[in-house]
Design an enzyme around this catalytic site. Sequence first.
Site, PDB file in Angstrom:
ATOM      1  N   MET A 148      51.052  59.073  34.946  1.00 23.90           N
ATOM      2  CA  MET A 148      50.934  58.130  36.111  1.00 23.90           C
ATOM      3  C   MET A 148      52.265  58.425  37.363  1.00 23.90           C
ATOM      4  O   MET A 148      53.036  57.330  37.575  1.00 23.90           O
ATOM      5  CB  MET A 148      51.333  56.704  35.544  1.00 23.90           C
ATOM      6  CG  MET A 148      50.151  56.380  34.754  1.00 23.90           C
ATOM      7  SD  MET A 148      50.551  54.938  33.770  1.00 23.90           S
ATOM      8  CE  MET A 148      51.454  55.457  32.279  1.00 23.90           C
ATOM      9  N   ASP A 168      38.624  50.932  28.557  1.00 22.91           N
ATOM     10  CA  ASP A 168      39.348  51.133  29.648  1.00 22.91           C
ATOM     11  C   ASP A 168      38.285  51.910  30.480  1.00 22.91           C
ATOM     12  O   ASP A 168      37.192  52.175  30.270  1.00 22.91           O
ATOM     13  CB  ASP A 168      40.457  52.017  29.207  1.00 22.91           C
ATOM     14  CG  ASP A 168      41.579  50.962  28.578  1.00 22.91           C
ATOM     15  OD1 ASP A 168      41.371  49.947  29.060  1.00 22.91           O
ATOM     16  OD2 ASP A 168      42.604  51.578  28.055  1.00 22.91           O
ATOM     17  N   LYS A 228      41.334  49.217  34.230  1.00 25.71           N
ATOM     18  CA  LYS A 228      42.586  48.808  35.152  1.00 25.71           C
ATOM     19  C   LYS A 228      42.568  49.979  36.282  1.00 25.71           C
ATOM     20  O   LYS A 228      42.457  51.195  35.924  1.00 25.71           O
ATOM     21  CB  LYS A 228      43.754  48.687  34.549  1.00 25.71           C
ATOM     22  CG  LYS A 228      43.848  47.864  33.027  1.00 25.71           C
ATOM     23  CD  LYS A 228      44.989  48.156  32.262  1.00 25.71           C
ATOM     24  CE  LYS A 228      44.888  47.191  31.135  1.00 25.71           C
ATOM     25  NZ  LYS A 228      46.074  47.215  30.332  1.00 25.71           N
TER      26      LYS A 228
END
Length: 264
Positions: A169, A35, A62
Amino acid sequence: MTGRVSLVGAGPGDAGLLTVRGLRALEAADVIVADRLGARGVLDGLAADGVELRAEVVDVGKLPGHHAVPQDGINALLVHLAREGKNVVRLKGGDPYVFGRGGEELAFCQEAGVEVIVVPGITSAISVPALAGIPLTHRGLATAFTVVTGHDQIESLSGGRDHTVVLLMGVGTLAHSALTLARGERGAECPVAVVEDGFGPRQRVTVGTLATIAAQAAERGIRSPAVVVVGDVVRISPFAPAELAVGALDVSDEHTARLAAEQL
């Protein structure tokens, strides 16, 4: 001969917080599927410390609003590499099972007949607040905590300031989240901390209330990645201003009066 896949939690990005079992898995890997957040920082940190890994690294990182490799593609890649007989490490930021879609990758591999080992990691939900001196639970202040993402429906979150909320997030939806939580039992004066880029070069802490944090975020240019902590435990942080510190609890308020009494 089919290889196997290890889902390894990289932690928040500091190589020193990678578990020993996670390090051993990386050392034994033929391929590391990594990641962007957490995982890349750990690999860079290990290299800086002189740790040499023989594995090929495949970056599937990502970015917010953009998936370099779609999740379906990642799932298929893991199975493909394992079927080639390779020992594969899927290195995921934080813990694979905390908003990391580790369960989906586990299920996909198992359905394809690929052996999977899970190595837990330290989630940013706990470790990043700790950087700011914020325990998620604390005697007399908080006995429970809830971890959600900024994309979740938070209207149904119950509890007052003694029930800590951790938002992952959540920068893009911070104003909406703050307004929604302020309408509940927590109230507009509930303390909030935003810890940016925990364990990274841009690490910074901003402390305010549900009423002020959106304006503070705009003024300071707060950016992802960041962890948001909501609740009275924020008062413990050395970054909390004097008016929010534990010693400055407003005893005219019934809720904070009870908490203050428990602290004494």
